[in-house]
Design a protein around this motif. Sequence first.
Motif, PDB file in Angstrom:
ATOM      1  N   GLU A   1      -6.590  12.933  -5.398  1.00  0.00           N
ATOM      2  CA  GLU A   1      -6.617  13.545  -4.047  1.00  0.00           C
ATOM      3  C   GLU A   1      -6.774  12.532  -2.988  1.00  0.00           C
ATOM      4  O   GLU A   1      -6.388  12.707  -2.074  1.00  0.00           O
ATOM      5  CB  GLU A   1      -7.979  14.497  -4.340  1.00  0.00           C
ATOM      6  CG  GLU A   1      -7.819  15.462  -3.135  1.00  0.00           C
ATOM      7  CD  GLU A   1      -8.881  16.625  -3.434  1.00  0.00           C
ATOM      8  OE1 GLU A   1      -9.816  16.476  -2.891  1.00  0.00           O
ATOM      9  OE2 GLU A   1      -8.283  17.336  -4.214  1.00  0.00           O
ATOM     10  N   GLU A   2      -7.592  11.415  -3.216  1.00  0.00           N
ATOM     11  CA  GLU A   2      -7.814  10.512  -2.069  1.00  0.00           C
ATOM     12  C   GLU A   2      -6.555   9.864  -1.700  1.00  0.00           C
ATOM     13  O   GLU A   2      -6.582   9.247  -0.491  1.00  0.00           O
ATOM     14  CB  GLU A   2      -9.039   9.655  -2.445  1.00  0.00           C
ATOM     15  CG  GLU A   2      -8.745   8.736  -3.421  1.00  0.00           C
ATOM     16  CD  GLU A   2      -9.892   7.916  -3.997  1.00  0.00           C
ATOM     17  OE1 GLU A   2     -10.065   6.686  -3.128  1.00  0.00           O
ATOM     18  OE2 GLU A   2     -10.654   8.116  -4.841  1.00  0.00           O
ATOM     19  N   PHE A   3      -5.495   9.734  -2.637  1.00  0.00           N
ATOM     20  CA  PHE A   3      -4.361   9.050  -2.220  1.00  0.00           C
ATOM     21  C   PHE A   3      -3.302   9.850  -1.639  1.00  0.00           C
ATOM     22  O   PHE A   3      -2.329   9.271  -1.294  1.00  0.00           O
ATOM     23  CB  PHE A   3      -3.836   8.280  -3.467  1.00  0.00           C
ATOM     24  CG  PHE A   3      -4.941   7.374  -4.274  1.00  0.00           C
ATOM     25  CD1 PHE A   3      -5.141   6.248  -3.566  1.00  0.00           C
ATOM     26  CD2 PHE A   3      -5.576   7.638  -5.362  1.00  0.00           C
ATOM     27  CE1 PHE A   3      -6.091   5.279  -4.140  1.00  0.00           C
ATOM     28  CE2 PHE A   3      -6.463   6.795  -5.851  1.00  0.00           C
ATOM     29  CZ  PHE A   3      -6.636   5.745  -5.317  1.00  0.00           C
TER      30      PHE A   3
ATOM     31  N   LYS B   1       0.839  -1.209   0.135  1.00  0.00           N
ATOM     32  CA  LYS B   1       0.068  -0.096  -0.169  1.00  0.00           C
ATOM     33  C   LYS B   1       1.029   1.307   0.068  1.00  0.00           C
ATOM     34  O   LYS B   1       0.520   2.242   0.739  1.00  0.00           O
ATOM     35  CB  LYS B   1      -0.881  -0.224   1.153  1.00  0.00           C
ATOM     36  CG  LYS B   1      -1.829  -1.218   1.027  1.00  0.00           C
ATOM     37  CD  LYS B   1      -3.065  -0.903   2.114  1.00  0.00           C
ATOM     38  CE  LYS B   1      -3.891  -2.299   1.832  1.00  0.00           C
ATOM     39  NZ  LYS B   1      -4.774  -2.413   2.773  1.00  0.00           N
TER      40      LYS B   1
ATOM     41  N   ASP C   1      -2.164  10.847   1.269  1.00  0.00           N
ATOM     42  CA  ASP C   1      -1.988  10.682   2.645  1.00  0.00           C
ATOM     43  C   ASP C   1      -0.329  10.186   3.039  1.00  0.00           C
ATOM     44  O   ASP C   1       0.396  10.190   1.896  1.00  0.00           O
ATOM     45  CB  ASP C   1      -3.152   9.534   3.279  1.00  0.00           C
ATOM     46  CG  ASP C   1      -2.755   8.340   2.599  1.00  0.00           C
ATOM     47  OD1 ASP C   1      -1.945   7.859   1.791  1.00  0.00           O
ATOM     48  OD2 ASP C   1      -3.733   7.428   2.666  1.00  0.00           O
TER      49      ASP C   1
ATOM     50  N   ARG D   1      -8.904  15.839 -10.208  1.00  0.00           N
ATOM     51  CA  ARG D   1      -8.426  15.376  -8.975  1.00  0.00           C
ATOM     52  C   ARG D   1      -8.811  13.938  -8.526  1.00  0.00           C
ATOM     53  O   ARG D   1      -9.175  13.745  -7.339  1.00  0.00           O
ATOM     54  CB  ARG D   1      -8.894  16.614  -7.925  1.00  0.00           C
ATOM     55  CG  ARG D   1      -8.276  17.809  -8.233  1.00  0.00           C
ATOM     56  CD  ARG D   1      -8.973  18.678  -7.027  1.00  0.00           C
ATOM     57  NE  ARG D   1      -8.389  20.140  -7.485  1.00  0.00           N
ATOM     58  CZ  ARG D   1      -8.970  21.163  -6.657  1.00  0.00           C
ATOM     59  NH1 ARG D   1      -9.659  20.956  -5.365  1.00  0.00           N
ATOM     60  NH2 ARG D   1      -8.341  22.385  -6.976  1.00  0.00           N
ATOM     61  N   TYR D   2      -8.565  13.186  -9.502  1.00  0.00           N
ATOM     62  CA  TYR D   2      -8.812  11.774  -9.301  1.00  0.00           C
ATOM     63  C   TYR D   2      -7.791  11.208  -8.124  1.00  0.00           C
ATOM     64  O   TYR D   2      -8.129  10.170  -7.410  1.00  0.00           O
ATOM     65  CB  TYR D   2      -8.625  10.891 -10.244  1.00  0.00           C
ATOM     66  CG  TYR D   2      -9.665  11.401 -11.538  1.00  0.00           C
ATOM     67  CD1 TYR D   2     -10.783  11.888 -11.223  1.00  0.00           C
ATOM     68  CD2 TYR D   2      -9.563  10.960 -12.676  1.00  0.00           C
ATOM     69  CE1 TYR D   2     -11.850  11.851 -12.049  1.00  0.00           C
ATOM     70  CE2 TYR D   2     -10.236  11.086 -13.773  1.00  0.00           C
ATOM     71  CZ  TYR D   2     -11.636  11.467 -13.486  1.00  0.00           C
ATOM     72  OH  TYR D   2     -12.628  11.573 -14.470  1.00  0.00           O
TER      73      TYR D   2
END
Length: 69
Positions: free
Chosen positions: A39-41, A4, A43, A36-37
Amino acid sequence: DRRKKKAVILELKIAQSTKNLKETALQAIKQIEDKRYAEEFFDDVISDIYCYGISFYQKSCIIEVKKIK
């Protein structure tokens, strides 16, 4: 990946002819950035994010890659 640590985002587009395959693949990468595909990654766990713009016309294909993180 299993650890991950990496993410891959794909955008596929149909080109109008073989002449604009590269341009269409670059438009696919631009769409990933504009919408912004990824954006959720963004971190602390994910260390690498790759965007693949894939453009095809009949049996021809071009792939463009951009690392955004």
